[in-house]
Enzyme design. Structure first.
Site, PDB file in Angstrom:
ATOM      1  CG  PHE A  24      -1.870  -1.180   1.226  1.00 49.56           C
ATOM      2  CD1 PHE A  24      -3.152  -1.043   0.723  1.00 49.56           C
ATOM      3  CD2 PHE A  24      -1.461  -2.426   1.699  1.00 49.56           C
ATOM      4  CE1 PHE A  24      -4.027  -2.127   0.697  1.00 49.56           C
ATOM      5  CE2 PHE A  24      -2.324  -3.512   1.681  1.00 49.56           C
ATOM      6  CZ  PHE A  24      -3.608  -3.366   1.172  1.00 49.56           C
ATOM      7  CB  THR A  35       1.183   0.542   5.024  1.00 46.45           C
ATOM      8  OG1 THR A  35       1.849   0.769   6.268  1.00 46.45           O
ATOM      9  CG2 THR A  35      -0.129  -0.168   5.279  1.00 46.45           C
ATOM     10  CB  CYS A  36       5.044   2.873   1.930  1.00 48.58           C
ATOM     11  SG  CYS A  36       6.388   4.075   1.965  1.00 48.58           S
ATOM     12  CB  ILE A  37       7.674   3.164   7.112  1.00 53.15           C
ATOM     13  CG1 ILE A  37       7.677   3.842   8.489  1.00 53.15           C
ATOM     14  CG2 ILE A  37       8.958   3.446   6.356  1.00 53.15           C
ATOM     15  CD1 ILE A  37       8.570   3.191   9.498  1.00 53.15           C
ATOM     16  CB  SER A  66       2.359   4.665   7.190  1.00 59.80           C
ATOM     17  OG  SER A  66       2.064   3.622   6.283  1.00 59.80           O
TER      18      SER A  66
END
Lengths: 130, 117
Positions: free
Chosen positions: A39, A77-79, A82
């Site tokens: 994501f 999810t991409c940090i 996020s």
């Protein structure tokens, strides 16, 4: 065949999430494998545990949870995406001294390297953009 | 080694796709041989003299200049997309290799992975 899935759209704002869910189910029903769902951009909002949809609409949060539980699909999810949008797990909430964490437990926050790794490891990469 | 093509297809500051796309390119360079294709309004990302700071957004155009340091030196632009927008390659922050619109499909199909932003 191994599929990597990229979701770039927020749930209920764009069709990307629902299309991705339909596609992932079709892939699994046909006996193929989902290597990872990554994501990115506003797609990270799919991982909010605080989503409360109206009762007469598809519960996208529950759909991802169910995929994770039933088929052990990896949801990442991409940090960077996020953090800048306010999606935090407990560790990040503590690190940045925020008073709440809101990551759905079916998801993990990780690095952008997981996107590249998925794309290179899978036979096909399918992006659901917004 | 596998080859990744990143297509940058959107203008630089109306949305975050361009900026997060650039992040993905930098990450990709650690894993594989990477090339970048600027297409459509994506060509605006490379314009010199951008001043997005005045909008409160990050000026990431200068980072394109660092791509070569990451080993990403195959940067392509679609000729017609520049021409349609009355842009010349001398107005861009980095040198690009022009390709023709009618060769794009063949060009893209030569890569193992394509990620569009």
């Amino acid at each position: 065949m191994k599929f990597a899935i990229v979701v770039q759209g927020a749930p209920y704002s764009h069709e990307a999430s629902l299309s991705a869910l339909h596609f992932v189910k079709a892939v699994l029903d046909a006996g193929h494998e989902i290597y990872r769902v990554f994501f990115y951009h506003d797609g990270i909002y799919n991982a909010s545990d605080l989503i409360v949809p109206p009762q007469d609409e598809t519960d996208i949060r529950a759909e991802w949870l169910s995929l994770s539980e039933t088929h052990k699909v990896e949801l990442i999810t991409c940090i960077a995406s996020s953090l800048r949008r306010g999606l935090l797990n407990k560790a990040e909430a503590e690190r940045y001294e925020r008073n709440a964490a809101n990551l759905n437990t079916a998801f993990e926050i990780s690095g952008l390297g997981q996107l590249i790794d998925a794309g290179l490891a899978a036979d096909r990469t399918v992006t659901f953009a917004a | 080694m596998k080859r990744i093509l990143f297509t940058q297809s959107r203008p630089p500051h109306g949305g975050i796709n361009a900026q997060e796309g650039l992040d993905a390119i930098l990450m990709g360079s650690a894993f594989a041989e990477c090339a970048v294709l600027f297409q459509g309004d994506g060509v605006y990302q490379l314009l010199k003299h951008q001043q997005p700071e005045r909008l409160g957004t990050k000026n990431f155009a200068s980072t394109f200049g660092a791509l070569a340091d990451y080993g990403v030196d195959q940067i392509f632009c679609i000729d017609e997309d520049l021409a349609k927008r009355q842009l010349g390659t001398d107005e861009l922050v980095i040198p690009t290799i022009p390709i023709k619109q009618n060769t794009v499909c063949e060009f893209i199909s030569a890569f193992d992975l394509v990620l569009d932003f």
